[in-house]
Design a protein around this motif. Structure first.
Motif, PDB file in Angstrom:
ATOM      1  N   LEU A 414       0.955  -1.139   0.002  1.00  0.00           N
ATOM      2  CA  LEU A 414      -0.015   0.038   0.097  1.00  0.00           C
ATOM      3  C   LEU A 414       0.980   1.215  -0.031  1.00  0.00           C
ATOM      4  N   ALA A 415       1.831   1.320   0.866  1.00  0.00           N
ATOM      5  CA  ALA A 415       2.838   2.206   0.830  1.00  0.00           C
ATOM      6  C   ALA A 415       3.436   2.876  -0.494  1.00  0.00           C
ATOM      7  N   ASN A 416       4.028   1.685  -1.248  1.00  0.00           N
ATOM      8  CA  ASN A 416       4.552   2.122  -2.289  1.00  0.00           C
ATOM      9  C   ASN A 416       3.702   2.258  -3.695  1.00  0.00           C
ATOM     10  N   ASP A 417       2.238   2.065  -3.476  1.00  0.00           N
ATOM     11  CA  ASP A 417       1.496   1.977  -4.547  1.00  0.00           C
ATOM     12  C   ASP A 417       0.756   3.474  -4.897  1.00  0.00           C
ATOM     13  N   THR A 418       1.753   4.347  -5.370  1.00  0.00           N
ATOM     14  CA  THR A 418       1.653   5.693  -5.817  1.00  0.00           C
ATOM     15  C   THR A 418       2.675   5.739  -6.682  1.00  0.00           C
ATOM     16  N   ARG A 419       2.517   6.858  -7.416  1.00  0.00           N
ATOM     17  CA  ARG A 419       3.547   7.254  -8.349  1.00  0.00           C
ATOM     18  C   ARG A 419       4.649   8.245  -7.923  1.00  0.00           C
ATOM     19  N   PHE A 420       4.371   8.393  -6.532  1.00  0.00           N
ATOM     20  CA  PHE A 420       5.465   9.259  -5.873  1.00  0.00           C
ATOM     21  C   PHE A 420       6.531   8.492  -4.990  1.00  0.00           C
ATOM     22  N   THR A 438      11.866  -0.670   6.171  1.00  0.00           N
ATOM     23  CA  THR A 438      12.534   0.647   5.510  1.00  0.00           C
ATOM     24  C   THR A 438      13.264   0.217   4.016  1.00  0.00           C
ATOM     25  N   ALA A 439      14.031  -1.167   4.217  1.00  0.00           N
ATOM     26  CA  ALA A 439      14.459  -1.329   2.901  1.00  0.00           C
ATOM     27  C   ALA A 439      13.459  -1.550   1.864  1.00  0.00           C
ATOM     28  N   GLN A 440      12.331  -1.903   2.253  1.00  0.00           N
ATOM     29  CA  GLN A 440      11.567  -1.916   0.808  1.00  0.00           C
ATOM     30  C   GLN A 440      10.683  -0.746   0.522  1.00  0.00           C
ATOM     31  N   LEU A 441      10.806   0.209   1.263  1.00  0.00           N
ATOM     32  CA  LEU A 441       9.885   1.521   1.063  1.00  0.00           C
ATOM     33  C   LEU A 441      10.676   2.292  -0.159  1.00  0.00           C
ATOM     34  N   VAL A 442       9.788   2.825  -0.978  1.00  0.00           N
ATOM     35  CA  VAL A 442      10.381   3.374  -2.158  1.00  0.00           C
ATOM     36  C   VAL A 442      10.058   5.117  -1.611  1.00  0.00           C
ATOM     37  N   ALA A 443      11.303   5.719  -1.248  1.00  0.00           N
ATOM     38  CA  ALA A 443      11.103   6.976  -0.627  1.00  0.00           C
ATOM     39  C   ALA A 443      12.714   7.415  -0.552  1.00  0.00           C
TER      40      ALA A 443
END
Length: 497
Positions: A414-420, A438-443
């Motif tokens: 859910l956290a990664n499911d945007t274009r940002f 944290t290792a898996q979050l796109v940020a």
């Protein structure tokens, strides 16, 4: 207002451009209005393509002299600018609050001191920036390698309206420290403190043409600035739509650029989290009326604690006081512009029609204010979840799983499911879980059990549609300089002895 001078809360502001070390008027002006009460603040020079071209020409003319200025002298002038900011903290704070509606107490105690810190930090970092020297053995001899950071040239810096002076100096300070000259184009909704910065810089001894400020509408002068062949770097903070236009313009001359284009950041709350801390962090997202690119507006809560977390969040949010940002007791000020307020209201109204429920808020608080809002019952693919709102509006979704690993996977999905991919915040009592998630979050930045802690030594920026590039510390110098490697062979020197 008298001539080109407007007075804001007793502070005189010259609203003309600052080009080549002098004030320059435009043929036309535009009206600057306070978001607090809609009162007119003054008429500001409305830049033309000719003004933009003149500013770049002034920066180009001043570049050789500033680039050749020794590091120690550049650092001294940057520190003098910081001293000038310190002396005028109250004036800058009052003008900024009146012009963009953020809290006066925040400007006094945090923002303006940080503005001064930006200049001091990059002055110090410049002097500590080492050259990488190493030896390569090739062809039977030792070759010496020397890496240097050479000033790039004139830089165009385009800044947003939500934190005008702070975000401007995040760009201006490293660009100047690196030996570049600058054309600063502030947002037309909050242009005044950029003009005061020009006065402070001139008073600190910055040579004419090293810093230029051009006021006006981006649609009228932006392309001229970003397509100028004499511009060597472009840094832009703003919307994705405008960022695309800046990138397309820069592409004509392959001008290197840095883009920070906002986000739709998640706040992940696991069942093992300190729920009071999590609720406090969620309430922080209402700061500056939600007009913060880093704001974690998508709250993702493990289902087992969602009800209790929501109760604590709504209780804390109910204590927020919304009103005049100049009052010490105010927690949330106005939305900066009626157009932005209408956009926020439209997004929320469409969400409610589509089945979302407003736990709190969901409406305008007054003519220029939007009530702190929390929406539940939102779909992952809905507009309210996928699009940046830039207002005091949070959405809440839940996640679960038969095992802890499955819950983590669902939260990350859910956290990664945007274009940002600008930032994320994670609240958990398990350090191993924090490392895994944290290792898996796109940020570009992830905060664990905290929010909005930024050290200028760290890189800042986003991925996906949140932007291109990183700035901060050495990364800023990498961007604002041309890196050069000089390799010297072991033979060829003549005997001059």
């Amino acid at each position: 207002m008298s001539g080109h001078i407007t007075t804001v809360a007793g502070v005189a502001v010259d609203t003309r451009h600052w080009i080549g070390g002098r004030r320059t008027a435009s043929a036309g002006t535009f009206s600057d209005v306070s978001p607090i009460d809609g009162a007119p603040l003054g008429e500001v020079a409305r830049g033309t393509p000719a003004d933009a071209t003149a500013a770049v020409a002034a920066a180009k003319e001043a570049f050789p002299g500033w680039a050749a200025t020794p590091r120690a002298e550049r650092a001294r002038i940057l520190r003098a600018i910081a001293d000038g900011v310190d002396k005028r903290v109250e004036e800058l704070a009052v003008v900024e609050t009146t012009d963009n509606g953020a809290l006066l107490r925040s400007h006094r105690r945090g923002v303006m001191p940080r503005v001064a810190h930006n200049f001091r930090f990059f002055a110090d970092h410049l002097l500590s920036l080492g050259h990488e020297d190493f030896t390569t053995h090739a062809g039977g001899g030792a070759h010496e390698n020397h890496v240097s950071w050479d000033p790039a040239g004139p830089c165009v810096l385009i800044t947003p309206w939500n934190a005008p002076l702070l975000l401007a100096t995040w760009k201006v300070a490293p660009a100047l420290a690196a030996g570049n000259t600058v054309v600063l184009k502030p947002a037309e909704w909050s242009p005044l403190t950029a003009s005061l910065l020009a006065d402070i810089a001139a008073g600190a001894g910055l040579p004419p043409g090293v810093l230029n400020v051009v006021q006006g509408y981006g649609a009228e002068i932006g392309d001229t600035l970003t397509a100028d062949p004499d511009v060597r770097r472009i840094s832009f903070t703003g919307s994705v739509r405008t960022g695309r236009r800046v990138a397309a313009s820069a592409a004509a001359h392959l001008t290197p650029l840095s883009l920070e284009l906002g986000g739709k950041s998640p706040l992940l709350v696991f069942a093992d989290a300190d729920l009071d801390l999590a609720a406090d962090l969620a309430v922080e997202q209402y700061d500056n009326a939600g007009q913060v690119c880093l704001a974690a507006t998508r709250i993702l809560v493990e289902e087992a604690v969602a009800e209790e977390f929501t109760r604590r969040l709504t209780e804390k949010a109910a204590r927020l006081r919304q009103g005049d940002p100049r009052d010490e007791g105010t927690d949330i000020g106005p939305t900066i512009h009626p157009r932005q307020l209408a956009r926020i209201d439209g997004l929320v109204r469409r969400a409610l029609v589509s089945g979302a429920r407003a736990v709190i808020g969901g409406h305008r608080h007054a003519e220029r204010y939007y009530a702190p809002t929390l929406l539940t019952g939102v779909a992952q693919d809905s507009e309210i979840v996928q699009e940046e709102i830039f207002g005091p509006v949070l959405t809440l979704q839940t996640f679960t799983g038969a095992t802890g690993a499955q819950a983590e996977a669902e939260a990350v999905r859910l956290a990664n499911d945007t274009r940002f991919g600008l930032a994320a915040t994670l609240v958990t009592g398990d350090p191993e879980r924090a490392r895994r998630v944290t290792a898996q979050l796109v940020a570009g930045t992830v905060w664990v059990n905290c929010f909005y802690v930024r050290d200028l030594r760290a890189p800042f920026g986003g991925s996906r549609h949140s932007g291109v590039g990183r700035e901060g510390g050495t990364w800023s110098f990498d961007f604002y300089c041309d890196l050069k490697t000089t390799v010297t062979g072991p033979k060829g020197w003549q005997d001059h002895g």
